[in-house]
Scaffold this active site. Sequence first.
Site, PDB file in Angstrom:
ATOM      1  CG  ASN A  98      -0.311 -42.449  -2.100  1.00 39.70           C
ATOM      2  OD1 ASN A  98      -0.278 -41.410  -2.272  1.00 39.70           O
ATOM      3  ND2 ASN A  98      -1.321 -43.041  -1.432  1.00 39.70           N
ATOM      4  CD  GLU A 121      -8.306 -34.309   2.064  1.00 42.03           C
ATOM      5  OE1 GLU A 121      -8.357 -35.245   2.798  1.00 42.03           O
ATOM      6  OE2 GLU A 121      -8.922 -33.481   2.069  1.00 42.03           O
ATOM      7  CB  CYS A 154      -4.006 -42.347   2.461  1.00 44.47           C
ATOM      8  SG  CYS A 154      -5.340 -42.032   1.032  1.00 44.47           S
ATOM      9  CD  GLU A 210      -8.422 -33.097  -1.712  1.00 38.95           C
ATOM     10  OE1 GLU A 210      -8.285 -34.303  -2.205  1.00 38.95           O
ATOM     11  OE2 GLU A 210      -7.585 -32.451  -1.785  1.00 38.95           O
TER      12      GLU A 210
HETATM   13  P1  NAD Z   1       5.136 -36.159   2.434  1.00 41.57           P
HETATM   14  O1  NAD Z   1       4.462 -35.180   3.469  1.00 41.57           O
HETATM   15  O2  NAD Z   1       6.577 -36.558   2.693  1.00 41.57           O
HETATM   16  O3  NAD Z   1       5.134 -35.416   0.939  1.00 41.57           O
HETATM   17  C1  NAD Z   1       4.022 -34.834   0.376  1.00 41.57           C
HETATM   18  C2  NAD Z   1       4.253 -33.855  -0.335  1.00 41.57           C
HETATM   19  O4  NAD Z   1       4.607 -32.721   0.456  1.00 41.57           O
HETATM   20  C3  NAD Z   1       5.528 -34.083  -1.384  1.00 41.57           C
HETATM   21  O5  NAD Z   1       5.337 -33.305  -2.593  1.00 41.57           O
HETATM   22  C4  NAD Z   1       6.584 -33.480  -0.582  1.00 41.57           C
HETATM   23  O6  NAD Z   1       7.663 -32.934  -1.453  1.00 41.57           O
HETATM   24  C5  NAD Z   1       5.934 -32.064  -0.316  1.00 41.57           C
HETATM   25  N1  NAD Z   1       6.727 -31.703   1.219  1.00 41.57           N
HETATM   26  C6  NAD Z   1       7.407 -32.223   1.827  1.00 41.57           C
HETATM   27  N2  NAD Z   1       7.779 -31.376   2.952  1.00 41.57           N
HETATM   28  C7  NAD Z   1       7.524 -29.996   2.441  1.00 41.57           C
HETATM   29  C8  NAD Z   1       7.383 -28.800   3.232  1.00 41.57           C
HETATM   30  N3  NAD Z   1       8.103 -28.596   4.059  1.00 41.57           N
HETATM   31  N4  NAD Z   1       6.855 -27.951   2.609  1.00 41.57           N
HETATM   32  C9  NAD Z   1       5.961 -27.970   1.475  1.00 41.57           C
HETATM   33  N5  NAD Z   1       5.816 -29.219   0.697  1.00 41.57           N
HETATM   34  C10 NAD Z   1       6.548 -30.273   1.450  1.00 41.57           C
HETATM   35  O7  NAD Z   1       4.382 -37.450   2.070  1.00 41.57           O
HETATM   36  P2  NAD Z   1       4.462 -38.760   1.400  1.00 41.57           P
HETATM   37  O8  NAD Z   1       5.503 -39.474   1.784  1.00 41.57           O
HETATM   38  O9  NAD Z   1       4.762 -38.090  -0.060  1.00 41.57           O
HETATM   39  O10 NAD Z   1       3.231 -39.469   1.119  1.00 41.57           O
HETATM   40  C11 NAD Z   1       2.656 -40.435   2.211  1.00 41.57           C
HETATM   41  C12 NAD Z   1       1.771 -39.802   2.894  1.00 41.57           C
HETATM   42  O11 NAD Z   1       0.786 -39.357   2.378  1.00 41.57           O
HETATM   43  C13 NAD Z   1       0.979 -40.717   4.144  1.00 41.57           C
HETATM   44  O12 NAD Z   1       1.126 -40.377   5.136  1.00 41.57           O
HETATM   45  C14 NAD Z   1      -0.281 -40.987   3.429  1.00 41.57           C
HETATM   46  O13 NAD Z   1      -1.176 -41.500   4.428  1.00 41.57           O
HETATM   47  C15 NAD Z   1      -0.546 -39.705   2.821  1.00 41.57           C
HETATM   48  N6  NAD Z   1      -1.553 -39.680   1.862  1.00 41.57           N
HETATM   49  C16 NAD Z   1      -3.005 -39.323   2.374  1.00 41.57           C
HETATM   50  C17 NAD Z   1      -3.863 -39.182   1.616  1.00 41.57           C
HETATM   51  C18 NAD Z   1      -5.259 -38.668   1.933  1.00 41.57           C
HETATM   52  O14 NAD Z   1      -6.082 -38.371   1.140  1.00 41.57           O
HETATM   53  N7  NAD Z   1      -5.495 -38.298   3.247  1.00 41.57           N
HETATM   54  C19 NAD Z   1      -3.845 -39.760   0.139  1.00 41.57           C
HETATM   55  C20 NAD Z   1      -2.521 -40.044  -0.188  1.00 41.57           C
HETATM   56  C21 NAD Z   1      -1.505 -40.201   0.723  1.00 41.57           C
END
Ligand code: NAD
Length: 482
Positions: A150, A248, A282, A461
């Site tokens: 995002n 996060e 997020c 963080e």
């Molecule tokens: P996601 O969990 O699908 O992917 C995030 C990252 O993790 C990607 O690089 C992906 O390739 C990797 N990943 C996926 N499966 C994995 C595994 N089994 N092992 C290791 N890495 C793996 O999330 P997304 O769809 O990319 O992002 C959206 C989510 O992120 C939303 O839920 C949003 O709320 C959250 N988010 C949280 C914050 C925060 O600061 N809390 C900030 C931004 C986004």
Amino acid sequence: MLKIENYIDGELSSPASGKYLDNFDPAIGKVYSLIPDSDEKDVIDAVESAKRAFRDWSTRTPEDRHDVLIRISQLIERDLDSLAEAESIDNGKALKVAKSLDIPRASSNFKFYATAAMHFASESHQMVGQAINYTLRQPIGVVGCISPWNLPLYLFTWKIAPALAAGNCVVAKPTEITPMTAYLLSKLCIEAGLPKGVLNIVHGLGTRAGAAIVQHEDVKAISFTGGTKTGEWIAREAAPTFKKLSLELGGKNPNMIFADCDYEEMLETTVRSSFANQGQICLCGSRIFVEKAIYEKFKMDFAAMTSDMKIGDPLNADTDIGAIVSESHMEKILSYIDLAKEEGGEILTGGNRVKLQGRCENGYFVEPTIIENLAYDCRTNQEEIFGPVVSIMPFETEEEVLRYANSTRYGLSASVWTKDLSRAHRVAEKLESGIVWVNTWLLRDLRTPFGGVKDSGMGREGGFEALRFFTEEKNVCVKIGQ
Ligand code: NAD
């Protein structure tokens, strides 16, 4: 077609498998570049390179590390325009958002941590007449950084910068959905003279390349931002090797509006906190609770301002709402709008996919959508949608709205709008949330702790919190002789 490359041991390289994945431009719905489909072999190479680099990098002074990190920050600043355009094409976000938010913040992340590490200090504990204890905070070794789509470069650098500033070497994986600016960053790191192996960027799927980082026994810590489900998997998988974890995760943030607020400022900010980056931040406030006395007025004004937002080609200067990041994510958002209707929700504005004319005719666009008439505890109001969809609900008392606000499994951020100082502090204290904004939203001081409670994650963080996470404490106890 442009092939993105991995950055391992200081060089740009193809994945060991020779395989690539499609990378889509979501505004036109077409593949425009290819992503390395890296696997365990690439991760092993990256970890080996990082281990070699750690011997030197970990012994450098903070000033020395500062000099190269600050150069990276300056190069990001120099390339603001091209990086912003790349981010907009890769993600679908409006160019003006990439230019004013994403890329400047990526540069600031390096600037902030290049200098923060020089001011970092540790504690000492005196045992009067007997001994002095002091704490050494030493770099951990090789650490893994995994980030979402995002805010691609913004969140990628938010992890990498403190990890490197603290003296670690990094194996990082940007999301496979928006990998472009991480690739451009690897070129800037080479130009800045970052020693080889200090930062390695491995592209590919989470379940393949990401999992290999999490499972590697020589990776000592994982800093992850992404979905709660992925976070759960990482926590389970990392447990047997006792990795340090910073997670996060998702959110379903409340925006609580009391009748005594500064109405105009609240309204303008609420439009932003609902729909900035197509609601794919997020920290966006997706559950909007409005005190009954101003509910009807708010509803009319909010819907009017929202329907005035310009949906369009992300590269156009006047676009407010760009494309949703992928087709599957768009389908997920639309399915939640259907669910809201099934749950009795009424669409005040929006609710549909948008078909644009011309270049973007096959892009993934969704109208900013406001729903009312939903119960606070229905699925639409409990599950993360992560798109331009908000629900508005009236409330009568402070106790009632706190109950609604705290009712989800998430606890990332919250906004409170009121001019009553006592109430602002009282509500902030009672919110189950890692971050509370009073009369504002997304006002960020990089020194503050950032992170969520409950299913929004663990660890913090930001500021010295990140430097603490990326170092290992060692207590040294020195007896004072007679
Ligand atoms: P996601 O969990 O699908 O992917 C995030 C990252 O993790 C990607 O690089 C992906 O390739 C990797 N990943 C996926 N499966 C994995 C595994 N089994 N092992 C290791 N890495 C793996 O999330 P997304 O769809 O990319 O992002 C959206 C989510 O992120 C939303 O839920 C949003 O709320 C959250 N988010 C949280 C914050 C925060 O600061 N809390 C900030 C931004 C986004």
